[in-house]
Design an enzyme around this catalytic site. Structure first.
Site, PDB file in Angstrom:
ATOM      1  N   ARG A 188      -0.814   5.696   4.383  1.00  0.00           N
ATOM      2  CA  ARG A 188      -0.588   4.741   3.292  1.00  0.00           C
ATOM      3  C   ARG A 188       0.610   4.383   3.104  1.00  0.00           C
ATOM      4  O   ARG A 188       1.007   3.409   2.335  1.00  0.00           O
ATOM      5  CB  ARG A 188      -1.361   5.309   1.963  1.00  0.00           C
ATOM      6  CG  ARG A 188      -2.754   5.563   2.270  1.00  0.00           C
ATOM      7  CD  ARG A 188      -3.346   5.865   0.918  1.00  0.00           C
ATOM      8  NE  ARG A 188      -2.990   4.673  -0.158  1.00  0.00           N
ATOM      9  CZ  ARG A 188      -4.138   3.636  -0.277  1.00  0.00           C
ATOM     10  NH1 ARG A 188      -5.053   3.755   0.501  1.00  0.00           N
ATOM     11  NH2 ARG A 188      -3.920   2.853  -1.029  1.00  0.00           N
TER      12      ARG A 188
ATOM     13  N   ASN B 132       1.355   3.186  -7.229  1.00  0.00           N
ATOM     14  CA  ASN B 132       0.898   2.136  -6.164  1.00  0.00           C
ATOM     15  C   ASN B 132       0.507   0.813  -6.832  1.00  0.00           C
ATOM     16  O   ASN B 132      -0.263   0.727  -7.432  1.00  0.00           O
ATOM     17  CB  ASN B 132      -0.306   3.058  -5.679  1.00  0.00           C
ATOM     18  CG  ASN B 132      -1.023   2.123  -4.362  1.00  0.00           C
ATOM     19  OD1 ASN B 132      -0.363   1.170  -3.884  1.00  0.00           O
ATOM     20  ND2 ASN B 132      -2.420   2.203  -4.181  1.00  0.00           N
TER      21      ASN B 132
ATOM     22  N   MET C 239       0.726  -1.124   0.379  1.00  0.00           N
ATOM     23  CA  MET C 239      -0.065   0.007  -0.027  1.00  0.00           C
ATOM     24  C   MET C 239       0.859   1.249   0.199  1.00  0.00           C
ATOM     25  O   MET C 239       1.839   1.325   0.798  1.00  0.00           O
ATOM     26  CB  MET C 239      -1.030   0.189   1.406  1.00  0.00           C
ATOM     27  CG  MET C 239      -1.930   1.129   1.301  1.00  0.00           C
ATOM     28  SD  MET C 239      -3.282   0.950   2.520  1.00  0.00           S
ATOM     29  CE  MET C 239      -2.160   1.411   3.987  1.00  0.00           C
ATOM     30  N   CYS C 240       0.625   2.157  -0.980  1.00  0.00           N
ATOM     31  CA  CYS C 240       1.448   3.445  -0.797  1.00  0.00           C
ATOM     32  C   CYS C 240       0.212   4.599  -0.888  1.00  0.00           C
ATOM     33  O   CYS C 240      -0.789   4.225  -1.576  1.00  0.00           O
ATOM     34  CB  CYS C 240       2.333   3.407  -2.216  1.00  0.00           C
ATOM     35  SG  CYS C 240       3.509   2.203  -1.815  1.00  0.00           S
ATOM     36  N   GLY C 241       0.723   5.794  -1.187  1.00  0.00           N
ATOM     37  CA  GLY C 241      -0.252   6.658  -1.241  1.00  0.00           C
ATOM     38  C   GLY C 241       0.305   7.635  -2.374  1.00  0.00           C
ATOM     39  O   GLY C 241       1.631   7.810  -2.605  1.00  0.00           O
TER      40      GLY C 241
END
Length: 308
Positions: free
Chosen positions: A32, A177, A1-3
């Site tokens: 995130r 992402n 998970m990334c933002g």
């Protein structure tokens, strides 16, 4: 998970607020990806002064000593300026970016170059994204377009060089992402074409593929369409150039993305809450980007002599 959070300014009257608006967006995507973060900032008079190029390196070099080394390597009158922003060291000089990059590589052999261009400055590092934004003075930065990413590492080590965005060609930045399942085979194929890599990160492979396609005549839209036919995996990508911003999701679209558009700006984020503080959001056209569709927006040109 990334933002991910991205913002393109349409109304010149808002360009002075670019950093402040991006700071508000970044604060809402920290959860995130709390291990590292990065920013690409376009059209900033402070970071990319008119007539100067910008190279960013990950280094603990002394700015004064590096400035003297670059003066000896660059043409007279190019006036190198070195500024440290935590792990990121930004170098400006009045020469083409390719000339400045060669000089930086000569002055700092083996160092990791994370940003290059004449319109964009890239800053990234390990640590809490909000603390990094404070170190960069983000709220005071003006400009035309900004891209940010908060990373939760899954494919490679937590390092400043491994943070996003990846800027592998002049003024071209990519954030991601998701994950690619066939990046190793594409990396081998690109290497056979003469493409060199700086990291083991799967997102760098996508950035290199897009840069390679554009160096062979593709525009940003066609390069991203080509990527969809080659890469397997789950992804939301945002790619920026000196005059455009693009968003694309994989055919299943399992990674979140939302876009908001007004006459004053275009914004994209991983979650709506990152958009909620933007001026005029109550009247924005808000939509979820469709799977497999490339969305591209051109940046309005800055008129000669106008405030940047």
């Amino acid at each position: 998970m990334c933002g991910i959070a991205a913002l393109q300014i349409r109304n010149p009257a808002l360009r002075g607020s670019l950093g402040d608006l991006m700071h508000g967006m970044l604060c809402e995507i920290v959860e995130r990806g709390p291990d590292s973060a990065g920013l690409a900032l376009y059209g900033s008079e402070r970071l990319t002064p008119h007539g100067a190029s910008a190279i960013t390196v990950i280094s603990d070099a002394d700015p004064a000593a590096l400035t003297e080394s670059l003066r000896a390597l660059l043409p007279a009158g190019s006036e190198p300026v070195v500024t440290a922003y935590a792990e990121s060291v930004l170098v400006n000089a009045g020469v083409p970016a390719s000339v400045l990059e060669s000089a930086v590589r000569a002055a700092l052999p083996g160092t990791s170059i994370i940003g290059r261009g004449s319109h964009v400055a890239v800053l990234k590092g390990v640590g809490h994204p909000v603390e990094l934004a404070a170190a960069y003075g983000l709220t005071e930065i003006s400009g035309t377009q900004a891209l940010s990413h908060t990373r939760m590492a899954t494919e490679s080590a937590v390092t400043a060089a491994g943070a996003h965005p990846f800027t592998v060609a002049e003024d071209l930045c990519l954030v991601h992402n998701g994950s690619f399942s066939n990046h190793a085979s594409i990396r081998r194929w690109l290497r056979a074409e003469g493409v060199e890599f700086d990291s083991e990160n799967d997102s760098e492979v996508a950035a290199r593929f897009i840069a390679w396609r554009m160096s062979h005549g593709d525009d940003l839209t066609t390069a991203l369409q080509a990527l969809q036919g080659v890469f397997d995996g789950f992804y939301t990508l945002v790619v920026t150039t000196s005059d455009s911003m693009a968003v694309v999701r994989d055919p299943i679209a399992c990674k979140p993305a939302i876009i908001a558009e007004t006459d004053d700006w275009i914004a994209m984020a991983s979650e709506y809450r990152a958009l909620a503080g933007l001026p005029g959001i109550e009247d924005a056209r808000i939509f979820e980007p469709s799977p497999g569709v490339v969305y591209t927006w051109a940046l309005a040109p800055v008129l000669e002599g106008a405030a940047r």
